[in-house]
Scaffold this active site. Structure first.
Site, PDB file in Angstrom:
ATOM      1  N   LYS A  45     117.241  45.677 113.582  1.00 25.30           N
ATOM      2  CA  LYS A  45     118.165  45.696 114.727  1.00 25.30           C
ATOM      3  C   LYS A  45     117.573  46.470 115.889  1.00 25.30           C
ATOM      4  O   LYS A  45     118.161  46.543 116.947  1.00 25.30           O
ATOM      5  CB  LYS A  45     119.497  46.330 114.322  1.00 25.30           C
ATOM      6  N   LYS A  47     117.405  49.481 116.536  1.00 25.50           N
ATOM      7  CA  LYS A  47     118.228  50.556 117.093  1.00 25.50           C
ATOM      8  C   LYS A  47     118.236  51.703 116.089  1.00 25.50           C
ATOM      9  O   LYS A  47     118.103  51.498 114.876  1.00 25.50           O
ATOM     10  CB  LYS A  47     119.650  50.082 117.410  1.00 25.50           C
TER      11      LYS A  47
END
Ligand code: C2G
Length: 130
Positions: A45, A47
């Protein structure tokens, strides 16, 4: 017993997440949350969550709607999870609308619930910076 599953990072837990979990639980009797691991967040992701997996797990386990938290390590574990836990309904916020329709072939109901508009983890971070 009607079993529900949903997945996410649930970082900086906020009322948008709670709204999703409450409505997901209402669809059945037992709610499982696939919680994205730190590695999955970083590599898949792209992140980095503020709270580690252990802290995010601790927070989720304290929520009355949540019955079980399992690690989400890959995008394609959902089918195995659905089979292993005999899931009846798969739930996600509607920012994912259409992305998981293929799970219907596994015999589960796929439900996308409206997101809580005005709040997000990234908005919290941005507001705190300014
Ligand atoms: N959500 C919501 N309203 C918000 C914020 C989030 O309804 N204001 C929902 C999302 O739609 C999602 C869940 O809360 O269903 C968790 O949100 P995130 O932690 O942002 O999850 P995401 O990064 O979208 O990861 O394999 C699926 C992924 O793990 C989902």
């Amino acid at each position: 017993m009607k079993k529900i599953i949903t997945y996410g990072t649930f970082d900086l837990l906020h009322y948008g997440h709670i709204n999703l979990l409450r409505r997901a639980k209402k669809l059945g009797d037992y709610l499982i949350v696939g919680l994205s691991t730190d590695k999955f967040n970083l590599e898949e992701k792209h992140k980095q969550s503020y709270f580690t997996y252990e802290k995010r797990e601790q927070l989720l386990e304290a929520i009355r709607y949540v019955d079980l938290v399992i690690p989400e390590k890959s995008w394609d574990q959902k089918i195995k999870d659905i089979q292993e836990f005999k899931i009846n309904t798969f739930v996600m916020g509607d920012d994912w609308k259409g992305k998981f329709d293929f799970l219907g072939d596994e015999g589960v109901e796929v439900v996308y619930l409206p997101r809580t508009k005005e709040i997000s983890t990234s908005k919290i971070k941005k507001d705190l910076q300014s």
